[in-house]
Scaffold this motif. Sequence first.
Motif, PDB file in Angstrom:
ATOM      1  N   GLU A 114      -5.208   7.744  -0.997  1.00 30.58           N
ATOM      2  CA  GLU A 114      -4.043   7.613  -0.440  1.00 30.58           C
ATOM      3  C   GLU A 114      -2.890   7.895  -1.381  1.00 30.58           C
ATOM      4  OE1 GLU A 114      -3.028   5.369   2.557  1.00 30.58           O
ATOM      5  OE2 GLU A 114      -4.845   6.750   2.903  1.00 30.58           O
ATOM      6  N   TRP A 115      -3.349   7.717  -2.653  1.00 33.16           N
ATOM      7  CA  TRP A 115      -2.403   8.069  -4.007  1.00 33.16           C
ATOM      8  C   TRP A 115      -1.829   9.485  -3.640  1.00 33.16           C
ATOM      9  CZ3 TRP A 115      -4.001   5.523  -9.233  1.00 33.16           C
ATOM     10  CH2 TRP A 115      -3.931   4.004  -9.054  1.00 33.16           C
ATOM     11  N   LYS A 116      -3.196  10.309  -3.517  1.00 33.70           N
ATOM     12  CA  LYS A 116      -2.630  11.543  -3.428  1.00 33.70           C
ATOM     13  C   LYS A 116      -1.824  12.380  -2.355  1.00 33.70           C
ATOM     14  CE  LYS A 116      -7.155  12.891  -5.510  1.00 33.70           C
ATOM     15  NZ  LYS A 116      -8.623  13.427  -5.303  1.00 33.70           N
ATOM     16  N   LYS A 117      -1.692  11.464  -1.282  1.00 33.10           N
ATOM     17  CA  LYS A 117      -0.898  11.787  -0.146  1.00 33.10           C
ATOM     18  C   LYS A 117       0.583  11.095  -0.163  1.00 33.10           C
ATOM     19  CE  LYS A 117      -3.973  10.289   2.754  1.00 33.10           C
ATOM     20  NZ  LYS A 117      -4.592   9.852   4.232  1.00 33.10           N
ATOM     21  N   CYS A 118       0.758  10.083  -1.137  1.00 31.06           N
ATOM     22  CA  CYS A 118       1.930   9.436  -1.199  1.00 31.06           C
ATOM     23  C   CYS A 118       2.999   9.987  -2.219  1.00 31.06           C
ATOM     24  CB  CYS A 118       1.354   7.893  -1.671  1.00 31.06           C
ATOM     25  SG  CYS A 118       2.820   6.917  -2.429  1.00 31.06           S
ATOM     26  N   PRO A 119       4.292   9.830  -1.313  1.00 31.40           N
ATOM     27  CA  PRO A 119       5.489  10.511  -2.154  1.00 31.40           C
ATOM     28  C   PRO A 119       5.977   9.728  -3.576  1.00 31.40           C
ATOM     29  CG  PRO A 119       5.937  10.369  -0.018  1.00 31.40           C
ATOM     30  CD  PRO A 119       4.460   9.909  -0.195  1.00 31.40           C
ATOM     31  N   CYS A 120       5.651   8.405  -3.406  1.00 30.92           N
ATOM     32  CA  CYS A 120       5.921   7.616  -4.340  1.00 30.92           C
ATOM     33  C   CYS A 120       4.978   7.651  -5.697  1.00 30.92           C
ATOM     34  CB  CYS A 120       5.921   6.030  -4.063  1.00 30.92           C
ATOM     35  SG  CYS A 120       7.183   5.973  -2.699  1.00 30.92           S
ATOM     36  N   CYS A 121       3.840   7.717  -5.346  1.00 28.66           N
ATOM     37  CA  CYS A 121       2.788   8.021  -6.349  1.00 28.66           C
ATOM     38  C   CYS A 121       2.845   9.380  -6.907  1.00 28.66           C
ATOM     39  CB  CYS A 121       1.266   7.926  -5.812  1.00 28.66           C
ATOM     40  SG  CYS A 121       0.571   6.272  -5.448  1.00 28.66           S
ATOM     41  N   GLN A 122       3.296  10.568  -6.302  1.00 30.66           N
ATOM     42  CA  GLN A 122       3.351  11.747  -6.713  1.00 30.66           C
ATOM     43  C   GLN A 122       4.686  11.630  -7.513  1.00 30.66           C
ATOM     44  OE1 GLN A 122       3.627  14.147  -3.171  1.00 30.66           O
ATOM     45  NE2 GLN A 122       1.465  14.060  -2.740  1.00 30.66           N
ATOM     46  N   LEU A 134      -3.644  -0.534  -3.523  1.00 36.24           N
ATOM     47  CA  LEU A 134      -2.221  -0.886  -4.154  1.00 36.24           C
ATOM     48  C   LEU A 134      -1.390   0.547  -4.475  1.00 36.24           C
ATOM     49  CD1 LEU A 134      -2.723  -4.218  -5.902  1.00 36.24           C
ATOM     50  CD2 LEU A 134      -1.239  -3.790  -3.871  1.00 36.24           C
ATOM     51  N   CYS A 135      -0.407   0.705  -3.982  1.00 36.10           N
ATOM     52  CA  CYS A 135       0.578   1.843  -4.550  1.00 36.10           C
ATOM     53  C   CYS A 135       0.964   1.769  -5.716  1.00 36.10           C
ATOM     54  CB  CYS A 135       1.693   2.045  -3.626  1.00 36.10           C
ATOM     55  SG  CYS A 135       2.910   3.443  -4.043  1.00 36.10           S
ATOM     56  N   ALA A 136       0.593   3.008  -6.631  1.00 35.45           N
ATOM     57  CA  ALA A 136       1.184   2.734  -8.112  1.00 35.45           C
ATOM     58  C   ALA A 136       2.443   3.419  -8.472  1.00 35.45           C
ATOM     59  CB  ALA A 136       0.012   3.468  -8.965  1.00 35.45           C
ATOM     60  N   GLY A 137       3.124   3.620  -7.128  1.00 31.17           N
ATOM     61  CA  GLY A 137       4.309   4.198  -7.393  1.00 31.17           C
ATOM     62  C   GLY A 137       5.642   3.508  -6.989  1.00 31.17           C
ATOM     63  N   LYS A 138       5.532   2.413  -6.343  1.00 34.93           N
ATOM     64  CA  LYS A 138       6.513   1.704  -6.109  1.00 34.93           C
ATOM     65  C   LYS A 138       6.670   0.467  -6.765  1.00 34.93           C
ATOM     66  CE  LYS A 138       5.309   1.264  -1.393  1.00 34.93           C
ATOM     67  NZ  LYS A 138       4.589   2.233  -0.288  1.00 34.93           N
ATOM     68  N   SER A 196       0.726  -1.112   0.064  1.00 33.20           N
ATOM     69  CA  SER A 196       0.147  -0.017   0.207  1.00 33.20           C
ATOM     70  C   SER A 196       0.961   1.471  -0.069  1.00 33.20           C
ATOM     71  CB  SER A 196      -0.958  -0.099   1.127  1.00 33.20           C
ATOM     72  OG  SER A 196      -0.204   0.328   2.185  1.00 33.20           O
ATOM     73  N   CYS A 197       0.183   2.441  -0.158  1.00 35.04           N
ATOM     74  CA  CYS A 197       1.158   3.634   0.127  1.00 35.04           C
ATOM     75  C   CYS A 197       1.796   3.853   1.263  1.00 35.04           C
ATOM     76  CB  CYS A 197       0.063   4.946  -0.475  1.00 35.04           C
ATOM     77  SG  CYS A 197      -0.255   4.756  -2.194  1.00 35.04           S
ATOM     78  N   GLY A 198       0.792   3.759   2.225  1.00 36.45           N
ATOM     79  CA  GLY A 198       1.356   4.158   3.761  1.00 36.45           C
ATOM     80  C   GLY A 198       2.174   2.800   4.617  1.00 36.45           C
TER      81      GLY A 198
END
Length: 527
Positions: free
Chosen positions: A276-284, A238-242, A219-221
Amino acid sequence: MERFDYLIPAVRGRAEKGSGRLALPMELGVEYGGFASWCVTVFMDRTGRKPGGQDIILFLNRKEELAEEGYEITITKEKIQVSASTERGVVWALTTVALLLEEESVPCGTISDSPKYQHRGLSVDCARHFFPAAEIKKIIEEISLAKMNVLHWHLTDDQGWRIESRRFPGLQKMSGQYYSQEEIREVCEYARLRGVEIIPEVDMPGHVSALLAAYPQYSCGEKPVKIKTGGGIFPVILCAGKEAVFDFLKDLLMEVTGLFPGERFHLGGDEAPKTEWKKCPCCQAKMLELGLEDWEELQGYFMSRVSEILAGLGKTAVCWNETLCAANHPQKMQAQYWTLEQRKAMEPYALAGKEWIYSDMFELYLDYPYSMTNLKKVYETIPHLGEEDVSGKEGLLGMEGCLWSEHITKCEKLEKLLFPRIYALADNTWSGADKYEEFTSRLTQAIASPLHQGILYTSRDWWTPTGPERQQEAFAYMASLSANMSEEVKEETMDSSSASNEEFGRAFMTKFFQPEDIPILMGEMQK
Ligand code: ACM
Ligand code: ZN
């Protein structure tokens, strides 16, 4: 009426009854005509026959010019001749012959038949509540008897992960009830012999609380996630940035796709809140790196990457229609249309002739009670987008009824919701017949067949309910929806903007209710 007159689905081509009958010997000589022998296995089981004996009675004949699933049958007093261009065509022909069997004989005559739509499906949610493999087989046998050819098996969600993974055993361990790999293979083989394709669904990037309960690092967090008990839409996805998420999904899908022989694999893509994506540094960072315009495009990127993994494993992705909201959605996919909230993206896709399946929630969601979606509605459903009838558009593969199981815990209830509504869809998608009264009289006869024994049906007086009882059931259902949602779920559940979407609200009222219900419902909502 003879069995010849009450087939479900109705013959779409020609059916002519001859005179006399063919006594069907217990041992039946078969001339395979180049077809694989598996295509008679289920016929033998259904009729209690065995291949063999002195005389050849059943002649299979390959006729390439027949439609993909079409067939021709000629029954004389001496033999049965079946023509088809595929094994599946033979399976449907022999399904018809099995249904015609009465007192150990079949009527002479000829039938020439083929389906209107190539996708005639049912989706069953085994994630919200688990139904044993034996029940899934029972449903597969029933839909196959109605010549439906797809079981879309919804296997993962916030409330459960139902696939045994040897690579990631935490998944099923957290969920408790699941299908072993052996059971899954058995169900797939059972379905294949009956002409039914299994499309498994592993929903992502949302609807993954059960997955994240076992592996929160994706997940993001990366915080602990609880498996859910009530229904809802949950923000942790699921985190889209990792990169680690895609590495994990690749390993997971490599294992899971190996269990299912079909070419299609459902990736979900519905109801994925971007909180969650909006708060996540990896997604950003991923958004910046790819120069993406908005958060839907991040989902487009996510779905595209996973669909490429699937393509590498020889599978085509099927995705719910929200996936089309991003221009960068997977290049090669089939869309499954369920919600008009994202219809704007669906229309150009469908009009461009791309492949899709019609599962409008107001017409084909079979978890709603008969008082809200009655048998007649299912029988008369015509694929449309807005006001436009799109039933003849290139790219429309067919229709699928969906049975979600947030509120279904028992097989008895599951069966009563499905049967007989699923036969209305079978008739609709195979023959496109349009005489409801005629259909119900055929249905009454058809379900008395010994081949349908053991299934629970909603009784005839409730197929298309009217009067105060209809209103009572529909209102009680609406009340139970909110009563069953715990406070915790209410807080956690995202407002999927449905309340604010006027078109959706209007459709909800008019498709599920009668004009006289609306003032009462509005009153209830204001309380
Ligand atoms: C869906 O009903 N969320 C596909
Ligand atoms: Zn993230």
